[in-house]
Design a protein around this motif. Sequence first.
Motif, mmCIF file in Angstrom:
data_model
loop_
_atom_site.group_PDB
_atom_site.id
_atom_site.type_symbol
_atom_site.label_atom_id
_atom_site.label_comp_id
_atom_site.label_asym_id
_atom_site.label_seq_id
_atom_site.Cartn_x
_atom_site.Cartn_y
_atom_site.Cartn_z
ATOM 1 N N LEU A 1 -18.385 -14.455 -24.211
ATOM 2 C CA LEU A 1 -17.450 -15.580 -24.295
ATOM 3 C C LEU A 1 -16.830 -15.971 -22.951
ATOM 4 N N ASN B 1 -19.733 -21.761 -27.576
ATOM 5 C CA ASN B 1 -20.637 -22.620 -28.343
ATOM 6 C C ASN B 1 -19.873 -23.078 -29.569
ATOM 7 N N SER C 1 -24.183 -29.621 -32.214
ATOM 8 C CA SER C 1 -24.016 -28.342 -31.516
ATOM 9 C C SER C 1 -23.751 -28.598 -30.038
ATOM 10 N N ILE D 1 -25.072 -20.269 -36.324
ATOM 11 C CA ILE D 1 -26.122 -21.145 -35.768
ATOM 12 C C ILE D 1 -25.618 -22.061 -34.668
ATOM 13 N N SER D 2 -24.382 -22.537 -34.782
ATOM 14 C CA SER D 2 -23.821 -23.342 -33.687
ATOM 15 C C SER D 2 -22.889 -22.489 -32.839
ATOM 16 N N GLY D 3 -23.276 -21.239 -32.645
ATOM 17 C CA GLY D 3 -22.480 -20.313 -31.844
ATOM 18 C C GLY D 3 -23.426 -19.428 -31.077
ATOM 19 N N CYS D 4 -23.364 -18.113 -31.330
ATOM 20 C CA CYS D 4 -24.196 -17.179 -30.573
ATOM 21 C C CYS D 4 -25.596 -17.028 -31.164
ATOM 22 N N GLN E 1 -26.675 -15.558 -33.799
ATOM 23 C CA GLN E 1 -27.011 -14.257 -34.355
ATOM 24 C C GLN E 1 -26.814 -14.246 -35.872
ATOM 25 N N MET F 1 -24.108 -17.107 -23.701
ATOM 26 C CA MET F 1 -24.531 -17.915 -24.849
ATOM 27 C C MET F 1 -24.595 -17.101 -26.134
ATOM 28 N N GLY F 2 -24.778 -15.800 -25.987
ATOM 29 C CA GLY F 2 -24.946 -14.904 -27.123
ATOM 30 C C GLY F 2 -25.351 -13.559 -26.541
ATOM 31 N N CYS G 1 -18.487 -13.176 -31.731
ATOM 32 C CA CYS G 1 -17.624 -14.223 -31.172
ATOM 33 C C CYS G 1 -16.202 -14.206 -31.720
#
Lengths: 88, 194
Positions: free
Chosen positions: B65, B146, B153, A60-63, A65, B78-79, A9
């Motif tokens: 993204l 995210n 979150s 954890i509050s993103g992708c 990974q 999302m990932g 990210c």
Amino acid sequence: MLNIKCPYCGDRAQKEFAYGGDGTVKRPELNKEVSNKEWDDFVYMRKSLRGKHIELWHHISGCRQWFRAQRDTATHEIFKTAKISEEI
Amino acid sequence: MKTFSSLFNIHKKGKFGDFENKNEKNLLKIEELSNLLIFQLVKFKSSNFEVKKIKIDNLNLPDPLKSSSNSSTRILWMGPDNWLVISSDLNLLKQEEKKFDDKNFALTDISHSRTIIEIEGNLTDEVIKKGCPLDINDLKQGDCANSVYNGMSIVIDFISDDPKKVRIFSLRSFGESLHHSITDACLEYGYIGN
Ligand SMILES: [Zn+2]
């Protein structure tokens, strides 16, 4: 605020991440006889280094990974981050 | 069966905060979005399936993204190998699920597990900045991210730049807290609840 570069990210605030501990610990080989000492070392024993350290972090509050980061524990400078599948 | 949106008892219509003597065009607009199909698409780590070959509602799966969208459906990244599909076409999952065999993909209907708040207006960025650490100036229409808002979150979908419009998603159980945080952040600018 500390910024951490997620390998997926890009630069994000530390708030989005969770710390995952020492990134160099290796699990004893699967299906191999493991002594109590080996298991104890793997689960509990950690060095508390001053200086460059390889750590696991979780976005954890993103992708969501896991990845590795090379960080200086005294200055908090982050030199490098890499996907789990990559060398650091 | 009657269903209730997550902010049914919480979100109020009308004008709130410091709206007096201000041009109505400059007030923020806050709306809860409900009755949408939301599902998650995950490609397994062990799969070599080429996702570029797949379309959902004629949309490609977006790059990291980014989002891709048409008038009824939006797909958000999302990932790695993980996307969120939001659609006003409630039959979309049924129509599309044949394309995704369960050796390569997991499809999960999570329509009832999210709260969605749409914010519109020139001051939208200011509202996001109050609770979220993203570098908001770099994020434009077609981006999604995210992140966190006051510790919760969230997912932010950047719908349009002119008028400025974003959607914020949280877990349904955090919906009331998120709504409170967002509307509280809007009070000093004045907002219209739609
Ligand atoms: Zn990430």
